[in-house]
Design an enzyme around this catalytic site. Structure first.
Site, PDB file in Angstrom:
ATOM      1  N   ILE A  77      -3.543  -6.709   4.678  1.00  0.00           N
ATOM      2  CA  ILE A  77      -4.054  -5.817   4.498  1.00  0.00           C
ATOM      3  C   ILE A  77      -3.734  -4.417   4.471  1.00  0.00           C
ATOM      4  CG2 ILE A  77      -5.924  -6.882   5.067  1.00  0.00           C
ATOM      5  CD1 ILE A  77      -6.763  -5.173   7.471  1.00  0.00           C
ATOM      6  N   CYS A  78      -3.939  -3.171   3.575  1.00  0.00           N
ATOM      7  CA  CYS A  78      -3.038  -1.940   3.730  1.00  0.00           C
ATOM      8  C   CYS A  78      -3.907  -0.624   4.966  1.00  0.00           C
ATOM      9  CB  CYS A  78      -3.565  -1.310   2.429  1.00  0.00           C
ATOM     10  SG  CYS A  78      -2.379   0.690   2.125  1.00  0.00           S
ATOM     11  N   VAL A  79      -2.314  -0.268   5.481  1.00  0.00           N
ATOM     12  CA  VAL A  79      -2.703  -0.432   6.919  1.00  0.00           C
ATOM     13  C   VAL A  79      -3.158   1.023   7.208  1.00  0.00           C
ATOM     14  CG1 VAL A  79      -0.290   0.616   7.550  1.00  0.00           C
ATOM     15  CG2 VAL A  79      -1.799  -0.045   9.276  1.00  0.00           C
ATOM     16  N   ALA A  82      -7.270   0.456   5.871  1.00  0.00           N
ATOM     17  CA  ALA A  82      -8.052  -0.274   6.830  1.00  0.00           C
ATOM     18  C   ALA A  82      -8.450   1.162   7.665  1.00  0.00           C
ATOM     19  CB  ALA A  82      -7.540  -1.502   7.872  1.00  0.00           C
TER      20      ALA A  82
END
Length: 128
Positions: A77-79, A82
């Site tokens: 997941i894209c930090v 997120a």
């Protein structure tokens, strides 16, 4: 063929995430390789440990986790997306001084480099 999937829709409220999961299972059933799934924008909500659907609803968050444990598919997941949406792991919670994390086990906070790598190493990248 080697595939990667990008999911930009939340677990509930749109069809994107559930369609992506069905596509992932179809790929694996047909003998293709699914290298990774990258969750971006609203798609990061698929990794929220605190998501609790009604008892008569499909638990999409745990279904993604099951895909990871049964088939070894990387769930990135894209930090940045997120953190903006309140999805954090233990490391980020500690760094930011927050009391707890809510990243579902099996998911990994990653940068856009994970998506770029998937684009370079897979035959197809399919976005939902």
């Amino acid at each position: 063929m080697r595939y990667a999937i990008m999911v930009t829709g939340a677990a509930y409220g749109t069809q994107q995430a559930s369609s992506a999961l069905q596509f992932a299972h179809a790929l694996l059933n047909e003998g293709h390789e699914l290298a990774s799934v990258f969750f971006y924008r609203e798609g990061v909500y698929n990794a929220n440990l605190l998501t609790s659907p009604a008892s008569d609803e499909y638990d999409l968050v745990r279904a993604w986790q099951k895909l990871n444990t049964q088939h070894g598919v990387a769930l990135n997941i894209c930090v940045a997306a997120a953190l903006r949406r309140g999805i954090i792991d233990e490391t980020e919670a500690g760094r930011l001084g927050l009391p707890s994390a809510n990243l579902q086990p099996g998911f990994t906070l990653s940068g856009l480099g994970a998506l770029a790598e998937a684009s370079l190493t897979c035959d197809r990248v399919v976005q939902f």
